[in-house]
Design a protein around this motif. Structure first.
Motif, PDB file in Angstrom:
ATOM      1  N   MET A 132     -56.749   3.711 -19.008  1.00 43.32           N
ATOM      2  CA  MET A 132     -57.386   3.891 -20.282  1.00 43.32           C
ATOM      3  C   MET A 132     -58.860   4.205 -20.078  1.00 43.32           C
ATOM      4  O   MET A 132     -59.466   3.755 -19.120  1.00 43.32           O
ATOM      5  CB  MET A 132     -57.235   2.635 -21.120  1.00 43.32           C
ATOM      6  N   LYS A 133     -59.422   4.892 -21.017  1.00 47.33           N
ATOM      7  CA  LYS A 133     -60.779   5.363 -20.861  1.00 47.33           C
ATOM      8  C   LYS A 133     -61.821   4.256 -21.060  1.00 47.33           C
ATOM      9  O   LYS A 133     -62.881   4.283 -20.473  1.00 47.33           O
ATOM     10  CB  LYS A 133     -61.034   6.504 -21.823  1.00 47.33           C
ATOM     11  N   PHE A 134     -61.544   3.277 -21.895  1.00 41.84           N
ATOM     12  CA  PHE A 134     -62.551   2.272 -22.206  1.00 41.84           C
ATOM     13  C   PHE A 134     -62.626   1.139 -21.194  1.00 41.84           C
ATOM     14  O   PHE A 134     -63.500   0.295 -21.285  1.00 41.84           O
ATOM     15  CB  PHE A 134     -62.332   1.701 -23.611  1.00 41.84           C
ATOM     16  N   ILE A 135     -61.733   1.078 -20.229  1.00 40.51           N
ATOM     17  CA  ILE A 135     -61.777   0.024 -19.217  1.00 40.51           C
ATOM     18  C   ILE A 135     -62.880   0.343 -18.211  1.00 40.51           C
ATOM     19  O   ILE A 135     -62.896   1.412 -17.624  1.00 40.51           O
ATOM     20  CB  ILE A 135     -60.418  -0.120 -18.513  1.00 40.51           C
ATOM     21  N   ASN A 136     -63.820  -0.582 -18.043  1.00 36.57           N
ATOM     22  CA  ASN A 136     -64.908  -0.352 -17.102  1.00 36.57           C
ATOM     23  C   ASN A 136     -65.025  -1.465 -16.057  1.00 36.57           C
ATOM     24  O   ASN A 136     -66.050  -1.587 -15.401  1.00 36.57           O
ATOM     25  CB  ASN A 136     -66.234  -0.164 -17.847  1.00 36.57           C
ATOM     26  N   SER A 137     -64.000  -2.282 -15.904  1.00 37.27           N
ATOM     27  CA  SER A 137     -64.009  -3.363 -14.923  1.00 37.27           C
ATOM     28  C   SER A 137     -62.839  -3.192 -13.965  1.00 37.27           C
ATOM     29  O   SER A 137     -61.730  -2.860 -14.387  1.00 37.27           O
ATOM     30  CB  SER A 137     -63.878  -4.716 -15.614  1.00 37.27           C
ATOM     31  N   ASN A 190     -70.030   0.896 -14.209  1.00 41.45           N
ATOM     32  CA  ASN A 190     -68.579   0.980 -14.151  1.00 41.45           C
ATOM     33  C   ASN A 190     -68.145   0.503 -12.774  1.00 41.45           C
ATOM     34  O   ASN A 190     -68.492   1.111 -11.774  1.00 41.45           O
ATOM     35  CB  ASN A 190     -68.110   2.413 -14.409  1.00 41.45           C
ATOM     36  N   THR A 191     -67.402  -0.592 -12.718  1.00 35.22           N
ATOM     37  CA  THR A 191     -66.931  -1.107 -11.435  1.00 35.22           C
ATOM     38  C   THR A 191     -65.529  -0.630 -11.115  1.00 35.22           C
ATOM     39  O   THR A 191     -65.008  -0.930 -10.056  1.00 35.22           O
ATOM     40  CB  THR A 191     -66.965  -2.645 -11.405  1.00 35.22           C
ATOM     41  N   ARG A 192     -64.916   0.066 -12.043  1.00 33.67           N
ATOM     42  CA  ARG A 192     -63.558   0.564 -11.848  1.00 33.67           C
ATOM     43  C   ARG A 192     -63.583   1.846 -11.026  1.00 33.67           C
ATOM     44  O   ARG A 192     -64.357   2.745 -11.302  1.00 33.67           O
ATOM     45  CB  ARG A 192     -62.911   0.831 -13.196  1.00 33.67           C
ATOM     46  N   THR A 193     -62.723   1.907 -10.042  1.00 28.97           N
ATOM     47  CA  THR A 193     -62.604   3.127  -9.253  1.00 28.97           C
ATOM     48  C   THR A 193     -61.490   3.964  -9.846  1.00 28.97           C
ATOM     49  O   THR A 193     -60.364   3.503  -9.999  1.00 28.97           O
ATOM     50  CB  THR A 193     -62.297   2.806  -7.784  1.00 28.97           C
ATOM     51  N   ASN A 194     -61.786   5.169 -10.180  1.00 30.18           N
ATOM     52  CA  ASN A 194     -60.779   6.075 -10.743  1.00 30.18           C
ATOM     53  C   ASN A 194     -59.986   6.734  -9.630  1.00 30.18           C
ATOM     54  O   ASN A 194     -60.563   7.320  -8.727  1.00 30.18           O
ATOM     55  CB  ASN A 194     -61.438   7.141 -11.608  1.00 30.18           C
ATOM     56  N   LYS A 195     -58.676   6.655  -9.704  1.00 36.66           N
ATOM     57  CA  LYS A 195     -57.820   7.223  -8.668  1.00 36.66           C
ATOM     58  C   LYS A 195     -57.201   8.486  -9.160  1.00 36.66           C
ATOM     59  O   LYS A 195     -56.918   8.699 -10.269  1.00 36.66           O
ATOM     60  CB  LYS A 195     -56.753   6.225  -8.258  1.00 36.66           C
TER      61      LYS A 195
END
Length: 66
Positions: free
Chosen positions: A1-6, A61-66
């Motif tokens: 989802m786009k709004f997840i930043n953790s 943003n701590t989430r790594t996009n795969k």
């Protein structure tokens, strides 16, 4: 989802910390009980949702996009 930043570890730590604060709030008999419960609830909610408003405010943003 786009709004997840953790990322996963950030969210897991928030769930553990939030749950601990909520549990601790049930054992103390002071006025700070509501404050500790409120902080624990907010931390737990951000951990479950995966979106941190402070991260969004600063553009982090701590989430790594795969």
């Amino acid at each position: 989802m786009k709004f997840i930043n953790s990322n996963f570890w950030d969210r897991a730590l928030r769930v553990i910390l939030g749950s601990s604060l909520i549990a601790w709030a049930f054992y103390i008999e002071d006025l700070y009980k509501l404050i500790i419960f409120g902080i624990g609830f907010v931390i737990l909610a951000t951990g479950i949702i995966g979106w941190c408003p402070i991260y969004s405010l600063f553009g982090w943003n701590t989430r790594t996009n795969k």
